[in-house]
Design a protein around this motif. Structure first.
Motif, mmCIF file in Angstrom:
data_model
loop_
_atom_site.group_PDB
_atom_site.id
_atom_site.type_symbol
_atom_site.label_atom_id
_atom_site.label_comp_id
_atom_site.label_asym_id
_atom_site.label_seq_id
_atom_site.Cartn_x
_atom_site.Cartn_y
_atom_site.Cartn_z
ATOM 1 N N LEU A 134 0.737 -1.022 0.015
ATOM 2 C CA LEU A 134 -0.233 -0.024 -0.011
ATOM 3 C C LEU A 134 1.032 1.144 0.135
ATOM 4 C CD1 LEU A 134 -2.705 1.640 0.323
ATOM 5 C CD2 LEU A 134 -2.548 1.300 3.013
ATOM 6 N N TYR A 135 1.855 1.288 0.745
ATOM 7 C CA TYR A 135 2.671 2.641 0.854
ATOM 8 C C TYR A 135 3.646 2.549 -0.367
ATOM 9 C CZ TYR A 135 1.949 1.400 6.006
ATOM 10 O OH TYR A 135 1.514 1.044 7.303
ATOM 11 N N GLU A 136 3.926 1.493 -1.010
ATOM 12 C CA GLU A 136 4.678 1.502 -2.171
ATOM 13 C C GLU A 136 3.905 2.089 -3.167
ATOM 14 O OE1 GLU A 136 6.393 -2.130 -2.640
ATOM 15 O OE2 GLU A 136 8.375 -1.674 -1.845
ATOM 16 N N ALA A 137 2.856 1.630 -3.307
ATOM 17 C CA ALA A 137 1.578 2.156 -4.359
ATOM 18 C C ALA A 137 1.465 3.636 -4.543
ATOM 19 C CB ALA A 137 0.570 1.377 -4.409
ATOM 20 N N VAL A 138 1.130 4.281 -3.309
ATOM 21 C CA VAL A 138 0.788 5.467 -2.866
ATOM 22 C C VAL A 138 2.116 6.488 -3.300
ATOM 23 C CG1 VAL A 138 0.479 7.292 -1.314
ATOM 24 C CG2 VAL A 138 -0.864 5.197 -1.430
ATOM 25 N N TYR A 139 3.441 6.086 -2.693
ATOM 26 C CA TYR A 139 4.551 6.905 -3.211
ATOM 27 C C TYR A 139 4.992 6.841 -4.367
ATOM 28 C CZ TYR A 139 5.138 6.965 1.881
ATOM 29 O OH TYR A 139 5.168 7.131 3.303
ATOM 30 N N ASP A 140 4.597 5.730 -5.369
ATOM 31 C CA ASP A 140 5.059 5.479 -6.768
ATOM 32 C C ASP A 140 3.916 6.622 -7.459
ATOM 33 O OD1 ASP A 140 6.993 3.896 -6.300
ATOM 34 O OD2 ASP A 140 5.657 2.240 -7.011
ATOM 35 N N ARG A 141 2.849 6.406 -7.165
ATOM 36 C CA ARG A 141 1.721 7.434 -7.822
ATOM 37 C C ARG A 141 1.958 8.917 -7.696
ATOM 38 N NH1 ARG A 141 -4.801 6.340 -8.243
ATOM 39 N NH2 ARG A 141 -5.167 8.413 -9.275
ATOM 40 N N LEU A 142 2.585 9.318 -6.253
ATOM 41 C CA LEU A 142 2.643 10.554 -6.042
ATOM 42 C C LEU A 142 4.232 10.948 -6.395
ATOM 43 C CD1 LEU A 142 0.698 10.988 -2.996
ATOM 44 C CD2 LEU A 142 -0.089 11.726 -5.100
ATOM 45 N N ALA A 143 4.968 9.907 -6.824
ATOM 46 C CA ALA A 143 6.386 10.293 -7.280
ATOM 47 C C ALA A 143 7.321 10.794 -5.996
ATOM 48 C CB ALA A 143 6.661 11.328 -8.138
ATOM 49 N N VAL A 144 6.941 10.200 -4.739
ATOM 50 C CA VAL A 144 7.708 10.758 -3.570
ATOM 51 C C VAL A 144 9.175 10.545 -3.754
ATOM 52 C CG1 VAL A 144 7.920 10.488 -1.032
ATOM 53 C CG2 VAL A 144 5.628 10.597 -2.012
ATOM 54 N N GLY A 145 9.941 11.562 -3.539
ATOM 55 C CA GLY A 145 11.495 11.186 -3.331
ATOM 56 C C GLY A 145 12.228 12.417 -2.994
ATOM 57 N N GLY A 146 13.418 12.598 -3.583
ATOM 58 C CA GLY A 146 14.201 13.951 -3.017
ATOM 59 C C GLY A 146 13.234 14.967 -3.461
ATOM 60 N N GLY A 147 13.215 15.945 -2.215
ATOM 61 C CA GLY A 147 12.668 17.218 -2.303
ATOM 62 C C GLY A 147 11.177 17.268 -1.729
ATOM 63 N N SER A 148 10.724 15.910 -1.732
ATOM 64 C CA SER A 148 9.379 15.452 -1.032
ATOM 65 C C SER A 148 9.335 16.014 0.317
ATOM 66 C CB SER A 148 8.727 14.391 -1.241
ATOM 67 O OG SER A 148 8.808 13.914 -2.760
ATOM 68 N N ARG A 149 8.271 16.318 0.911
ATOM 69 C CA ARG A 149 7.923 16.775 2.473
ATOM 70 C C ARG A 149 6.926 16.071 2.781
ATOM 71 N NH1 ARG A 149 10.134 20.653 5.734
ATOM 72 N NH2 ARG A 149 9.048 18.975 7.098
ATOM 73 N N VAL A 150 6.737 14.653 3.448
ATOM 74 C CA VAL A 150 5.585 14.208 3.990
ATOM 75 C C VAL A 150 5.300 14.052 5.281
ATOM 76 C CG1 VAL A 150 5.062 11.694 3.855
ATOM 77 C CG2 VAL A 150 6.299 12.259 2.182
ATOM 78 N N LEU A 151 3.974 14.287 5.611
ATOM 79 C CA LEU A 151 3.576 14.369 6.906
ATOM 80 C C LEU A 151 2.666 13.326 7.051
ATOM 81 C CD1 LEU A 151 2.705 15.765 9.645
ATOM 82 C CD2 LEU A 151 0.806 17.054 8.456
ATOM 83 N N GLY A 152 2.876 12.362 8.357
ATOM 84 C CA GLY A 152 2.201 11.161 8.355
ATOM 85 C C GLY A 152 1.179 11.401 9.414
ATOM 86 N N LEU A 153 -0.105 11.650 9.458
ATOM 87 C CA LEU A 153 -0.911 11.497 10.516
ATOM 88 C C LEU A 153 -1.436 10.186 10.985
ATOM 89 C CD1 LEU A 153 -3.703 14.273 8.891
ATOM 90 C CD2 LEU A 153 -1.720 14.589 10.284
ATOM 91 N N ASP A 154 -1.650 9.799 12.316
ATOM 92 C CA ASP A 154 -1.502 8.534 12.853
ATOM 93 C C ASP A 154 -0.486 7.900 12.359
ATOM 94 O OD1 ASP A 154 -3.948 8.826 14.699
ATOM 95 O OD2 ASP A 154 -5.185 9.135 12.875
ATOM 96 N N CYS A 155 0.821 8.126 12.298
ATOM 97 C CA CYS A 155 1.934 7.373 11.687
ATOM 98 C C CYS A 155 2.183 6.211 12.160
ATOM 99 C CB CYS A 155 3.106 8.350 11.763
ATOM 100 S SG CYS A 155 3.823 8.724 13.316
#
Length: 256
Positions: free
Chosen positions: A25-46
């Protein structure tokens, strides 16, 4: 020098093992949003921070917030020090803590906000956080897929029967997005099967998710464990292992 003794915490170990089952699940979301260098991610209920760690391994800077002290401590241990990451213990709806990472109650620098493990207070958290987010910031909510696609749904009915609990359904996620004033931007489904060495391992893993906490408070641990064990019988294979195919759904929205 007296050596530091590390106390073994079985409950924490099970939480770690259980969370690994959501890696697809995490991988699919990060791939879709192209999370990588320069991204800032906030995890609620992490939770215990595995999703944060995966984003950090892609080069993102991450911040997490969770109410559970033990899970926050584990998340802090997982994330590399000195890389600009932070994990806050507290209510995700308390933006005074979260915005502190952004340097004050102005616009947060996050371009991705996730709620992979949404709690009952998710609506309040989004209502508090999204007004501080930049236009176009991606918001990701996740939950169980259709009951007919989730073998674990039948086991979760134990929590519903004992404490009136139920998992977040499709319309729940849409309603949260609508109430928060967000713009829907697609969705996806990801296969996340749960596999365990035996029934006892399955019981420990499922209890660590927090889905049965209300049931434990409403009755007692032995009763909850007994009913979970009975509900698992259809998923025990000939070699004693437990296998439950599941589909998780994520909903993507944007800050207007």
């Amino acid at each position: 020098m007296t050596p530091t003794l590390v106390r073994h915490d079985p409950a924490r170990d099970w939480a770690e093992i259980q969370e690994r089952m959501l890696v697809p699940l995490y991988e699919a979301v990060y791939d879709r949003l192209a999370v990588g260098g320069g991204s800032r991610v906030l995890g609620l209920d992490c939770g215990s921070g595995l999703a944060l760690l995966m984003a950090a391994s892609r080069g993102a800077r991450v911040t997490g917030v969770d109410r559970d002290h033990a899970r926050v401590e584990l998340a802090r241990e997982r994330l590399p020090e000195g890389a600009g990451h932070a994990v806050v213990e507290g209510d995700p709806a308390d933006v005074s803590d979260i915005a502190g990472d952004a340097g004050g109650p102005s616009r947060t620098p996050y371009d991705v906000i996730t709620a992979f493990h949404p709690s009952a207070g998710l609506g309040r958290a989004l209502a508090a956080v999204t007004p501080l987010a930049q236009s176009g910031t991606a918001i990701v909510l996740a939950g169980w897929g259709p009951p007919e696609r989730c073998a674990t749904a039948s086991v979760l009915r134990v929590a519903g029967r004992l404490a009136g609990w139920r998992p977040a359904l499709r319309d729940d996620l849409e309603d949260v997005v609508a109430r928060a004033g967000l713009k829907p931007d697609g969705s996806g489904r990801v296969s996340c099967p749960f596999g365990y060495a035996d029934q006892d391992s399955a019981v420990r893993g499922l209890l660590s998710t927090g889905e049965f906490d209300a049931a434990v408070r409403a009755t007692d641990p032995p009763q909850v464990e007994k009913e979970i064990t009975e509900a698992l019988v259809p998923y025990v294979r000939g070699d004693g292992t437990v296998w439950m195919p599941n589909v998780f759904r994520y909903l993507l929205a944007r800050v207007p």
